[in-house]
Design a protein around this motif. Structure first.
Motif, PDB file in Angstrom:
ATOM      1  N   GLU A   1      73.991  23.277   7.051  1.00 57.78           N
ATOM      2  CA  GLU A   1      73.438  23.165   8.404  1.00 57.78           C
ATOM      3  C   GLU A   1      72.151  23.970   8.531  1.00 57.78           C
ATOM      4  OE1 GLU A   1      77.841  22.718  10.569  1.00 57.78           O
ATOM      5  OE2 GLU A   1      76.814  24.666  10.521  1.00 57.78           O
ATOM      6  N   LYS A   2      72.083  25.111   7.837  1.00 58.03           N
ATOM      7  CA  LYS A   2      70.866  25.920   7.872  1.00 58.03           C
ATOM      8  C   LYS A   2      69.686  25.143   7.290  1.00 58.03           C
ATOM      9  CE  LYS A   2      73.023  30.501   7.440  1.00 58.03           C
ATOM     10  NZ  LYS A   2      72.609  31.035   8.761  1.00 58.03           N
ATOM     11  N   VAL A   3      69.925  24.411   6.193  1.00 54.25           N
ATOM     12  CA  VAL A   3      68.842  23.637   5.569  1.00 54.25           C
ATOM     13  C   VAL A   3      68.235  22.680   6.585  1.00 54.25           C
ATOM     14  CG1 VAL A   3      68.296  21.931   3.798  1.00 54.25           C
ATOM     15  CG2 VAL A   3      69.802  23.844   3.246  1.00 54.25           C
ATOM     16  N   GLU A   4      69.072  21.977   7.321  1.00 50.76           N
ATOM     17  CA  GLU A   4      68.574  21.023   8.326  1.00 50.76           C
ATOM     18  C   GLU A   4      67.829  21.752   9.454  1.00 50.76           C
ATOM     19  OE1 GLU A   4      71.860  18.720   9.663  1.00 50.76           O
ATOM     20  OE2 GLU A   4      72.262  17.818   7.703  1.00 50.76           O
ATOM     21  N   ARG A   5      68.375  22.894   9.881  1.00 49.84           N
ATOM     22  CA  ARG A   5      67.733  23.632  10.976  1.00 49.84           C
ATOM     23  C   ARG A   5      66.383  24.198  10.553  1.00 49.84           C
ATOM     24  NH1 ARG A   5      67.965  28.983  12.672  1.00 49.84           N
ATOM     25  NH2 ARG A   5      69.685  29.513  11.247  1.00 49.84           N
ATOM     26  N   TYR A   6      66.304  24.698   9.316  1.00 50.40           N
ATOM     27  CA  TYR A   6      65.034  25.244   8.845  1.00 50.40           C
ATOM     28  C   TYR A   6      63.953  24.169   8.804  1.00 50.40           C
ATOM     29  CZ  TYR A   6      67.637  29.390   7.254  1.00 50.40           C
ATOM     30  OH  TYR A   6      68.406  30.525   7.184  1.00 50.40           O
ATOM     31  N   GLN A   7      64.336  22.947   8.499  1.00 48.53           N
ATOM     32  CA  GLN A   7      63.370  21.853   8.494  1.00 48.53           C
ATOM     33  C   GLN A   7      62.959  21.480   9.915  1.00 48.53           C
ATOM     34  OE1 GLN A   7      64.226  18.622   5.387  1.00 48.53           O
ATOM     35  NE2 GLN A   7      66.183  19.720   5.435  1.00 48.53           N
TER      36      GLN A   7
ATOM     37  N   LEU B   1      62.044  23.799   0.011  1.00 43.54           N
ATOM     38  CA  LEU B   1      61.889  25.202   0.376  1.00 43.54           C
ATOM     39  C   LEU B   1      63.012  25.639   1.314  1.00 43.54           C
ATOM     40  CD1 LEU B   1      60.269  27.790   0.192  1.00 43.54           C
ATOM     41  CD2 LEU B   1      58.797  26.949   2.040  1.00 43.54           C
ATOM     42  N   ALA B   2      63.386  24.763   2.244  1.00 37.93           N
ATOM     43  CA  ALA B   2      64.475  25.082   3.173  1.00 37.93           C
ATOM     44  C   ALA B   2      65.775  25.327   2.419  1.00 37.93           C
ATOM     45  CB  ALA B   2      64.649  23.955   4.185  1.00 37.93           C
ATOM     46  N   GLU B   3      66.023  24.518   1.403  1.00 38.90           N
ATOM     47  CA  GLU B   3      67.249  24.683   0.612  1.00 38.90           C
ATOM     48  C   GLU B   3      67.199  25.960  -0.221  1.00 38.90           C
ATOM     49  OE1 GLU B   3      69.230  22.120  -2.928  1.00 38.90           O
ATOM     50  OE2 GLU B   3      69.062  21.097  -0.989  1.00 38.90           O
ATOM     51  N   GLN B   4      66.030  26.259  -0.779  1.00 42.28           N
ATOM     52  CA  GLN B   4      65.892  27.492  -1.554  1.00 42.28           C
ATOM     53  C   GLN B   4      66.187  28.715  -0.683  1.00 42.28           C
ATOM     54  OE1 GLN B   4      61.858  27.125  -3.043  1.00 42.28           O
ATOM     55  NE2 GLN B   4      62.578  26.657  -5.095  1.00 42.28           N
ATOM     56  N   VAL B   5      65.660  28.726   0.527  1.00 52.54           N
ATOM     57  CA  VAL B   5      65.864  29.872   1.415  1.00 52.54           C
ATOM     58  C   VAL B   5      67.325  29.973   1.835  1.00 52.54           C
ATOM     59  CG1 VAL B   5      65.287  30.874   3.649  1.00 52.54           C
ATOM     60  CG2 VAL B   5      63.493  29.820   2.265  1.00 52.54           C
ATOM     61  N   ALA B   6      67.911  28.864   2.253  1.00 54.80           N
ATOM     62  CA  ALA B   6      69.280  28.885   2.757  1.00 54.80           C
ATOM     63  C   ALA B   6      70.266  29.346   1.692  1.00 54.80           C
ATOM     64  CB  ALA B   6      69.670  27.500   3.276  1.00 54.80           C
ATOM     65  N   TYR B   7      70.077  28.907   0.459  1.00 48.35           N
ATOM     66  CA  TYR B   7      71.009  29.235  -0.613  1.00 48.35           C
ATOM     67  C   TYR B   7      70.595  30.492  -1.391  1.00 48.35           C
ATOM     68  CZ  TYR B   7      73.621  24.880  -0.093  1.00 48.35           C
ATOM     69  OH  TYR B   7      74.422  23.873   0.395  1.00 48.35           O
ATOM     70  N   GLY B   8      69.437  31.042  -1.056  1.00 49.51           N
ATOM     71  CA  GLY B   8      68.931  32.180  -1.803  1.00 49.51           C
ATOM     72  C   GLY B   8      69.486  33.506  -1.318  1.00 49.51           C
TER      73      GLY B   8
END
Length: 622
Positions: free
Chosen positions: A451-457, A466-473
């Motif tokens: 859900e964070k990946v979608e929200r970051y986008q 980049l959104a996925e890298q941040v969320a899972y990083g």
């Protein structure tokens, strides 16, 4: 590797995931949860541990076997080590922050918290706890996660104290470091619903994602460990401890299935041969003049060579049951458990300095035929006797098939024997810690990483990657905090994921860059005191000298933000130095000159401003 019909074999598997929580203090004291280098220890002390009986007066088999090897356990203490960690003071109350995070995990897995949580003692006498036991508390039960092959039940969620960190083997025993002891740890146990290696990996990945969604778990090597329970219909339940890499889980399951299939085949072959185990014999005389360095070394030290005849085992002791592991390797694991260096057996002899004549004499000494095998142990006499008895006992279980046991994961996806499976006798109540009543109503369910990946986008305009890298990083909690404080999301995301990754690849000690450093750098870049292009150089400077502030490091490195006039002066100087090129190429000279301008400004100017001024100057002269 052979791919089996796992349904036909009756594969049943389950997971136990152990994850350290990122709390400020340890579970039962106020010591920090920061790991230290052994060289930082200020003192050490030693203990000898022995198993204790349960409330019903029973002794746990695994603890008893562990205690058969007399060892001294040395513990490295630090300036932060307290009396609780040394077991010289009763534990304090359960850490509230750790309990809150555990309840968040319970919500993510749709689990039901217990009404009252009682701390229990779990006997562990391998030295990893100064007390001789690990404190463990059941927090929630009866949850579920989804996989593409169906739901996997979550049986229990426990909050535990992490064990001490094993530092080295010593002549007397084992050396441990107390920095890790007591870090809060959640243990998640699934139901035995997993039926394929692929589903085991997917379930572990799902649980890992849910844990990281809290933003309150430690990251890095050793902070999460996976145990896998595996059995097939004709085999037995085997617990595999310490799978460090998530990517190894499917291979671990495949190799364990293969091992159990081979052991079942060996059992059937031994039954057809009417195999049996003979009596242990002292065969030291056979090797009095041996040229084998291993056996000769043991005898020169006053040791002995002990042998056990394995009737009907010829060719089977050397049979491969997993990659680079044979039935004889299993026997050797048991011998090593009791202090021996390993075993020799007739399926591999003559070799290792043992001659054909010695093999013949060995066979004659124990009375075996060509259809039989012999295993030997050469060591100090007491060790040799204990070790060969363990080999004989393991050979006897080969007649029955697959033994229930606890095994350790190897780096190559295979496993090795550790100890018998623990039983109920290892648990009893902890009387020094009062029970707690978990209140899930005070805990909010965390946002999932997906859900964070979608929200970051959507909210921050980050690209999907980049959104996925941040969320899972590992920097996700910091990213959210600085963005909430008004820092530009793109600046924060690219710095934390792209810039830090590039610096790490260049050999920069990014571990020296603290959260406070990063917050200061973001504030300077966002406030105009530092050009964004100067961020990598400033981070390098902080990694080299982490004791300084970001502002001081920027000043020392000349990384302040240049004003427009200073930038224009630098651009004009570059353009005039390349006047002939500008006149000949016009705007086509822009790309090469842009790099030269940025180099001249050494990260003190924003790239957009440099680009704008450079275009102006080229157009004036074109």
């Amino acid at each position: 590797m052979t791919e089996y019909d796992y349904e036909a074999l009756g594969l049943v598997a389950g997971l136990e995931i152990h994850q350290q929580l990122d709390t400020a203090t340890k579970l039962f004291c106020q010591c920090p949860t920061t790991l230290r280098e052994p060289e930082e220890s200020t003192r050490s002390f030693s203990r000898y541990l022995h198993p204790t009986r349960s409330e019903l007066g029973e002794l746990d088999d695994a603890a008893v076997e562990e205690s058969m090897v007399e060892r001294e356990f040395e513990y490295l203490a630090y300036d932060t080590t307290c009396l609780v960690e040394e077991d010289d003071e009763p534990p304090h109350e359960l850490d509230a922050e750790a309990l809150e995070t555990t309840l968040e995990v319970a919500q993510l897995m749709n689990m039901s918290p217990v009404d009252q949580a009682h701390v229990m003692r779990k006997i562990v006498v391998d030295g990893s706890n100064t007390t001789g036991f690990q404190r463990s508390t059941l927090i929630a039960t009866d949850g579920e996660i989804e996989t593409s092959d169906g739901a996997v039940g979550i049986e229990d969620l426990l909050l535990e104290e992490e064990s001490a960190q094993r530092v080295a083997e010593t002549e007397a025993g084992v050396r441990y470091s107390l920095d890790r002891l007591g870090i809060p740890l959640v243990e998640i146990g699934t139901s035995p619903d997993i039926s394929t290696p692929e589903q085991a990996l997917e379930a572990a990945e799902r649980i890992g994602m849910l844990l990281r969604s809290t933003g309150k778990v430690k990251r890095g090597l050793g902070t999460i460990r996976q145990d896998v329970n595996v059995s097939i219909a004709e085999g037995a339940r085997v617990e595999i401890k310490g799978v460090q890499s998530l990517d190894d889980i499917d291979d671990i399951v495949r190799n364990e299935v293969a091992r159990q299939v081979e052991l079942v085949d060996i059992r059937d072959e031994l039954a057809d041969r009417d195999a049996s185990i003979g009596n242990v014999r002292d065969v030291t005389d056979v090797f009095e003049d041996t040229e084998s360095s291993v056996i000769g070394g043991a005898l020169e030290s006053g040791g002995s060579v002990m042998a056990v005849p394995l009737f009907g085992f010829d060719g089977l002791v050397g049979r491969e049951i997993a990659p680079d592991r044979r039935l004889g390797t299993e026997f050797s694991d048991h011998a090593k458990r009791h202090g021996a260096g390993g075993i020799f057996h007739t399926d591999e002899l003559p070799a290792y300095g043992v001659t054909e004549d010695e093999v013949t004499a060995l066979r004659d000494a124990v009375g075996v035929s060509p259809e039989d095998a012999v295993a030997i142990v050469a060591a100090e006499t007491d060790t040799a006797e204990t070790a060969i008895d363990a080999v004989a006992a393991r050979a006897a279980t080969a007649l029955e098939g697959v033994p229930e046991e606890t095994r350790g994961a190897n780096d190559d996806g295979t496993t090795r024997y550790l100890r018998p499976l623990p039983g109920a006798a290892r648990m009893y109540p902890e009387t020094d810690v009062p029970p707690v009543e978990p209140d899930p109503s005070e805990v909010s369910e965390p946002e999932l990483l997906t859900e964070k990946v979608e929200r970051y986008q959507d909210e921050y305009g980050l690209g999907e990657g980049l959104a996925e890298q941040v969320a899972y990083g590992e920097y996700m909690p910091l990213f959210e905090d600085v963005v909430d404080d008004g820092i530009d999301p793109t600046l924060a995301a690219t710095t934390l994921e792209s810039t830090m990754t590039e610096l790490r690849r260049d050999g920069v000690a990014v571990a020296n860059i603290s959260r406070e450093h990063l917050e200061e750098v973001f504030a300077m870049a966002d406030g105009g005191d530092l050009a964004r292009e100067g961020v990598p150089d400033l981070l390098r400077a902080l990694a080299d000298d982490p004791d300084q502030s970001a502002e001081a490091a920027a000043e020392a490195a000349g990384l302040g933000s240049a004003g427009e006039e200073e930038v224009r002066e630098a651009v004009v100087e570059v353009v005039e130095r390349n006047e002939d090129q500008v006149e000949a190429e016009g705007m086509q000279a822009f790309s090469g000159l842009m790099g030269e301008c940025m180099g001249a400004l050494r990260g003190k100017a924003d790239g957009d401003l440099v680009s704008e001024l450079l275009r102006e100057e080229i157009q004036k002269r074109a």
